[in-house]
Design an enzyme around this catalytic site. Structure first.
Site, PDB file in Angstrom:
ATOM      1  N   GLY A 139       3.177   2.310  10.944  1.00  0.00           N
ATOM      2  CA  GLY A 139       2.305   1.406  11.927  1.00  0.00           C
ATOM      3  C   GLY A 139       2.515   0.496  11.637  1.00  0.00           C
ATOM      4  O   GLY A 139       3.243  -0.576  11.907  1.00  0.00           O
ATOM      5  N   ALA A 140       1.693  -0.372  10.478  1.00  0.00           N
ATOM      6  CA  ALA A 140       0.852  -1.629  10.631  1.00  0.00           C
ATOM      7  C   ALA A 140       0.363  -1.688   9.179  1.00  0.00           C
ATOM      8  O   ALA A 140       0.196  -0.612   8.612  1.00  0.00           O
ATOM      9  CB  ALA A 140       0.186  -2.520  11.632  1.00  0.00           C
ATOM     10  N   MET A 141      -0.096  -2.548   8.851  1.00  0.00           N
ATOM     11  CA  MET A 141      -0.693  -2.644   7.338  1.00  0.00           C
ATOM     12  C   MET A 141      -1.043  -4.306   7.317  1.00  0.00           C
ATOM     13  O   MET A 141      -1.278  -5.562   7.251  1.00  0.00           O
ATOM     14  CB  MET A 141       0.413  -3.013   5.903  1.00  0.00           C
ATOM     15  CG  MET A 141      -0.173  -2.903   4.908  1.00  0.00           C
ATOM     16  SD  MET A 141      -1.232  -1.790   4.462  1.00  0.00           S
ATOM     17  CE  MET A 141      -2.157  -2.947   3.637  1.00  0.00           C
ATOM     18  N   GLU A 142      -2.578  -4.063   6.885  1.00  0.00           N
ATOM     19  CA  GLU A 142      -3.344  -4.967   6.967  1.00  0.00           C
ATOM     20  C   GLU A 142      -3.704  -6.306   6.108  1.00  0.00           C
ATOM     21  O   GLU A 142      -5.365  -6.566   5.289  1.00  0.00           O
ATOM     22  CB  GLU A 142      -4.775  -4.353   6.688  1.00  0.00           C
ATOM     23  CG  GLU A 142      -4.886  -3.878   5.554  1.00  0.00           C
ATOM     24  CD  GLU A 142      -5.112  -2.333   5.295  1.00  0.00           C
ATOM     25  OE1 GLU A 142      -4.364  -1.733   6.070  1.00  0.00           O
ATOM     26  OE2 GLU A 142      -6.001  -1.603   4.702  1.00  0.00           O
ATOM     27  N   ASN A 143      -2.802  -6.612   5.749  1.00  0.00           N
ATOM     28  CA  ASN A 143      -2.357  -7.479   3.897  1.00  0.00           C
ATOM     29  C   ASN A 143      -2.948  -8.318   4.520  1.00  0.00           C
ATOM     30  O   ASN A 143      -3.401  -8.738   5.183  1.00  0.00           O
ATOM     31  CB  ASN A 143      -1.262  -8.153   3.923  1.00  0.00           C
ATOM     32  CG  ASN A 143      -0.452  -6.357   3.373  1.00  0.00           C
ATOM     33  OD1 ASN A 143      -0.309  -6.013   2.759  1.00  0.00           O
ATOM     34  ND2 ASN A 143       0.816  -7.112   4.958  1.00  0.00           N
ATOM     35  N   GLU A 151       1.095  -1.030   0.191  1.00  0.00           N
ATOM     36  CA  GLU A 151       0.246  -0.122  -0.166  1.00  0.00           C
ATOM     37  C   GLU A 151       1.122   1.199   0.514  1.00  0.00           C
ATOM     38  O   GLU A 151       2.196   0.946   0.734  1.00  0.00           O
ATOM     39  CB  GLU A 151      -1.180  -0.252   1.226  1.00  0.00           C
ATOM     40  CG  GLU A 151      -1.949   0.780   0.985  1.00  0.00           C
ATOM     41  CD  GLU A 151      -2.869   1.227   2.396  1.00  0.00           C
ATOM     42  OE1 GLU A 151      -2.777   0.787   3.341  1.00  0.00           O
ATOM     43  OE2 GLU A 151      -3.658   2.025   2.289  1.00  0.00           O
ATOM     44  N   GLU A 162     -10.039   3.832   6.018  1.00  0.00           N
ATOM     45  CA  GLU A 162      -9.133   4.263   6.861  1.00  0.00           C
ATOM     46  C   GLU A 162     -10.049   5.546   8.279  1.00  0.00           C
ATOM     47  O   GLU A 162     -10.556   4.417   9.639  1.00  0.00           O
ATOM     48  CB  GLU A 162      -8.054   4.997   6.940  1.00  0.00           C
ATOM     49  CG  GLU A 162      -6.621   4.824   5.760  1.00  0.00           C
ATOM     50  CD  GLU A 162      -6.829   3.647   6.719  1.00  0.00           C
ATOM     51  OE1 GLU A 162      -6.519   3.199   8.113  1.00  0.00           O
ATOM     52  OE2 GLU A 162      -6.090   2.058   6.194  1.00  0.00           O
ATOM     53  N   HIS A 189     -10.088  -4.308   9.395  1.00  0.00           N
ATOM     54  CA  HIS A 189      -9.536  -3.875   7.858  1.00  0.00           C
ATOM     55  C   HIS A 189      -9.669  -4.976   7.287  1.00  0.00           C
ATOM     56  O   HIS A 189     -10.303  -4.916   6.091  1.00  0.00           O
ATOM     57  CB  HIS A 189      -8.164  -3.213   7.692  1.00  0.00           C
ATOM     58  CG  HIS A 189      -8.098  -1.894   7.276  1.00  0.00           C
ATOM     59  ND1 HIS A 189      -8.699  -1.275   7.141  1.00  0.00           N
ATOM     60  CD2 HIS A 189      -6.732  -1.551   7.922  1.00  0.00           C
ATOM     61  CE1 HIS A 189      -7.843   0.056   7.259  1.00  0.00           C
ATOM     62  NE2 HIS A 189      -6.919  -0.009   8.067  1.00  0.00           N
ATOM     63  N   GLU A 214      -5.668  -3.031  12.047  1.00  0.00           N
ATOM     64  CA  GLU A 214      -5.574  -3.929  11.221  1.00  0.00           C
ATOM     65  C   GLU A 214      -6.562  -5.354  11.105  1.00  0.00           C
ATOM     66  O   GLU A 214      -6.825  -5.611  10.103  1.00  0.00           O
ATOM     67  CB  GLU A 214      -4.035  -4.852  11.230  1.00  0.00           C
ATOM     68  CG  GLU A 214      -3.337  -3.629  11.615  1.00  0.00           C
ATOM     69  CD  GLU A 214      -3.067  -2.446  10.872  1.00  0.00           C
ATOM     70  OE1 GLU A 214      -3.357  -2.321   9.188  1.00  0.00           O
ATOM     71  OE2 GLU A 214      -2.785  -0.368  11.214  1.00  0.00           O
TER      72      GLU A 214
END
Ligand code: TRP
Ligand code: ZN
Length: 882
Positions: free
Chosen positions: A268-272, A128, A327, A308, A305
């Site tokens: 911070g983090a990613m919702e893959n 992203e 978001e 999401h 996350e």
């Protein structure tokens, strides 16, 4: 790197994709010196497009080598396609075909941390918003959703763990000590949700039974040294999964849910999908290494996350202008979750503080943009407080206007109607309208108009008629490219208090029975007058209760009214807010003063009351004792003189600490209790009160305070108390005790990056230690690492964002320093460089001596050759205009 002026992308130019991808078959061959990526795309012409495109265009970025292109199995001759580095154009494609692309990329040299890169020896991805195009050529836009199958091959000894989205369907050995694993994700998804991880990681397992009785395998993957730091994230995850079932009826959909911690991460983090990747600092925690604040942050990010998976993944964004669709809604969901897990009032205070300090600043600066922007150059620059936090407030207002039940009907309809689709914020609002029957057409302006609405409140009391009138006017200030704005639909919560502190019924007509003591007034016009009847005396108004809208409120409060509200308002948020307004008033009066002006005794009395009253909610008291931050005071000021604001605030702090010394000591002792460390609202409040008392005592160099701090530092069994003591010492005049503590702390924790980051931050954020020479010294420290965003943030970011008197030093050295670091970082990590520019962008707000020097610093960045698109956009927009 940029060679010409970057293009602006407009929402109005949106067109549906000409071609769709049904399936993606990926094969990664990972090596130490690079990676070969085989991609096979099953594509067809989009039936919804006009069909005029004869060539296929795919996005690409920083791809080292395009090795081959094939169509339906035959390799294409070089003249059948154009390799334009940021674009692959394949001529004369049929309506349906399979496109094969082989690329060679160099993850080991990827310092931008977008696409596939290496962090502490492991391979990981960040796609992203537009990182997938750094892996292979692809229609890299969120409205192209495809099923992915991913085979990863790597050396087995160095990379025993190979992960991607979905379920692992095949694994096996290969020649030369290599192995492979194949993953299949059954849910169509946009490319930005793709993820891959390969490394020597340890696995922590747990499981979760969903509401329909399915067993989900939960796995965390971390470096071996971090195994002891997983429990909190895992527990948070299970709480979040349960909460989403209970509050939103949302169940997890895959059989496996994975979390990976990586040290080098831009955000911070990613919702893959099924494989969330976290910045180590936002997921790893132990009592010994993480503060209460970090525990709470981790719980909310893990939840964010996870949430999401529905608000973002199952229903995604049509284009990046719709970013707040996922978001804003997801931040709202995680804030509801955190409120439910802890103290709702405290959570509301924290959210409002962040919004009023930082988002309001953004919304009145040169980068101001609507929650749904109309244009951008670099989308990464639009992961902003406006998209996230104001976007959350917009969803919260819908929740307030509809009520919890209707809101839930609306969210059910939204998820049902749009499951598997890429949609717009307008689709979200329409689902809320359709489910509730309410008309939100005027409300939609919250998505379209930038700027913070300003509400001016006047009141009058008609003694004879017993009528109290509140007149509320709204004005929305101009922002870049937007003037003459229309009034917005604002839910404005109010209450009225009688002289004894009692809540009065709010009668909208004389004689009304059973009138409530709380009302949501709906503002839709530029000016409204509300009448409240049957009042015997002039009430004290409690305005914008629970911060019911992201607006500024002006009302001529007297100090008596504020002190009254501080002790009587049943709305916890407004109690706190009254205290803040009182402190702001007292501090502002002293700005620029020679030091003779007396400090209002009322403030001291109010704080004394807070310190000693144990019948009050201690979590709220802990918040009420925090003076408004320098950043907030600056935000409120017209042409702020930062050193003067700092001095005034320090004076009040010292005055309060001296006057309340015994109360502070008593508060410290009362809140020092033995017992097991827990992160409950009560114990967090206890530690916060205790550490605030300590900080205040050391501010006046109290001897007893010093010895308490030293012994707390040495004996603490948790990071909150150890850091509380260290911070108090760092901000005191006890140089020797401070240096000893800093040295001992580093020696003990030097092997732990998350702790070293806190050690950097406590020094660079302190106006006592964090002068420029110290900052440069920290940057020379062996633990500092230009390739690691967390280190850059904890030294340079904290200096410019929190150590405000040093950053705004008269001679402009702080500004020049920041510009120098931005120019240096621009080549290696433009995303982080562009974020670092932010404190300079507001140059127009400051007194001319400062503003001019900030502008000069911005110009020195503008003039760097080969400036990234990221930094270009921020710098040029900041310098443009009036
Ligand atoms: N979608 C992520 C979140 O909010 C944000 C994010 C993670 C991101 N990494 C990024 C955004 C890199 C831009 C670039 O949860
Ligand atoms: Zn998010």
């Amino acid at each position: 790197m940029r060679t010409s002026q970057p293009q602006t992308i407009y929402l109005k130019d949106y067109r549906v994709p000409a071609f769709l991808v049904d399936h993606v078959d990926l094969r990664f061959e990972l090596f130490e010196d690079g990676a070969r990526v085989y991609s096979l795309l099953s594509m067809r012409r989009n039936p919804d497009s006009d069909g005029s495109d004869t060539s296929l265009e795919l996005d690409g970025d920083s791809l080292t080598t395009l090795e081959s292109v094939s169509l339906d199995g035959s390799e294409l001759a070089k003249d059948a396609y154009e390799d334009r580095t940021d674009r692959l154009v394949v001529h004369d494609v049929p309506d349906q075909f399979e496109l094969g692309v082989v690329t060679w990329i160099e993850p080991q040299n990827n310092t931008r941390l977008e696409g596939l890169y290496k962090s502490s020896g492991m391979f990981c991805t960040q796609c992203e918003a537009e990182g997938f195009r750094c892996i292979t050529y692809f229609p890299d836009r969120p409205d192209v959703m495809a099923r992915f199958r991913t085979r990863i091959e790597a050396d087995k000894a160095s990379f025993p763990i190979l992960l991607s989205n979905g379920n692992d369907v095949e694994k096996g050995e290969l020649d030369g000590g290599r192995h492979f694993v194949t993953w299949e994700d059954p849910f169509p998804k946009p490319s930005y949700l793709f993820a891959l991880v390969a490394g020597d990681l340890v696995e922590q397992r747990d499981s979760f039974e969903t509401m329909s009785g399915r067993e989900i395998d939960l796995r965390m993957y971390v470096e071996p040294r971090n195994v002891e730091k997983c429990a909190h994230a895992m527990d948070s995850l299970k709480r979040a999964m349960r909460w989403d079932e209970e509050v939103y009826g949302r169940e997890y959909d895959l059989d496996i849910f994975m979390i990976v911690a990586v040290d080098d991460f831009n955000m911070g983090a990613m919702e893959n999908k099924g494989l969330n990747i976290f910045n180590s600092s936002c997921v790893l925690a132990s009592q010994e290494t993480a503060t209460d604040q970090a525990f709470q942050r981790i719980e909310s990010i893990v939840a964010h996350e996870y949430f999401h998976n529905w608000s973002g993944n199952r229903v995604t964004c049509r284009d990046w202008f719709q970013l707040s669709l996922k978001e804003g809604f997801t931040v709202f969901r995680d804030s509801q979750f955190s409120a439910d897990m802890g103290s709702p009032t405290v959570k509301r205070i924290e959210d409002a503080t962040m919004l009023r300090t930082a988002q309001f600043a953004e919304d009145s600066g040169p980068m101001a943009h609507p929650v749904r922007p109309e244009s951008y150059m670099e989308i990464t620059n639009f992961y902003t407080l406006t998209i996230y936090e104001k976007g959350c407030e917009v969803v919260r207002m819908i929740h307030t206007l509809l009520g919890a039940d209707m809101f839930r009907k609306g969210s059910d309809l939204y998820f049902e109607r749009h499951d598997g689709q890429a949609v717009t914020t307008d689709d979200f609002v329409r689902a809320m309208e359709d489910a509730s029957g309410r008309d939100l057409s005027q409300f939609r302006l919250w998505y379209e108009q930038a700027g913070t609405p300003e509400l001016t409140v006047r009141d009058e009391f008609d003694q004879g008629a017993g009528i109290y009138r509140l007149t509320i006017e709204q004005v929305i200030p101009d922002t870049p490219g937007q003037t003459n704005k229309k009034p917005q639909h604002i839910p404005f919560a109010v209450g009225l208090l009688g002289a004894g502190g009692e809540s009065l019924p709010l009668k909208l007509s004389a004689g009304e029975t059973d009138a409530p003591t709380d009302r949501i007034l709906e503002l839709t016009e530029a000016s409204h007058t509300f009448e409240f009847h049957d009042l015997a005396e002039r009430p004290v108004p409690s305005l914008l209760r629970d911060f019911s809208a992201p607006v500024r409120v002006y009302y001529p409060w007297t100090r008596e009214q504020l002190m009254f509200l501080m002790s009587h308002d049943p709305d916890g948020f407004n109690r706190w807010d009254a205290g803040q307004r009182l402190a702001v008033d007292v501090i502002s009066e002293l700005v620029g003063d020679t030091g003779n002006e007396a400090i209002d005794g009322g403030l001291t009395d109010a704080y004394r009351g807070l310190l000693s009253d144990v019948s009050l909610d201690q979590a709220l008291v802990a918040k009420m004792l925090q003076l408004p931050s320098e950043a907030y005071l600056i935000e409120l000021a017209e042409k702020p003189n930062v050193p003067a604001i700092h001095q005034a605030r320090e004076r009040v702090l010292k005055h309060l600490a001296a006057a309340l010394r015994d109360d502070l000591l008593a508060c410290y002792r009362r809140n020092t209790v033995e017992g097991r460390y827990e992160v409950t609202p009560e114990s967090v409040a206890r530690r916060s009160l205790r550490n605030t008392a300590l900080a205040w005592l050391l501010h006046i160099d109290d001897e007893e305070g010093r010895s308490l701090a030293v012994s707390q530092f040495e004996r603490a069994d948790n990071m909150t108390d150890r850091m509380g003591a260290l911070r108090a010492l760092v901000n005191s005049g006890y140089e020797q005790a401070r240096d000893e503590a800093l040295g001992a702390f580093y020696e003990r924790w030097k092997a732990d990056p998350q702790v070293v980051e806190q050690w950097f931050a406590v020094q660079s954020g302190s106006s006592r230690t964090g002068g420029l020479p110290k900052i440069r010294e920290l940057m020379e420290h062996p633990a500092f690492d230009w390739k690691n965003p967390n280190k850059i943030r904890s030294v340079i970011g904290v200096f410019a964002g929190q150590n405000l008197p040093a950053f705004h030093a008269e001679d402009g050295a702080g500004y020049r320093f920041l510009a120098e670091q931005v120019r240096r970082l621009d080549d290696s990590n433009p995303q982080i460089a562009a974020r670092l520019v932010s404190p300079l962008t507001r140059w127009r707000k400051f007194a001319p001596v400062h503003g001019e020097q900030m502008k000069t610093a911005l110009e020195s960045i503008r003039d760097k050759s080969g400036l990234s698109r990221d930094v270009y956009e921020v710098v040029h927009k900041s310098l443009a205009g009036q």
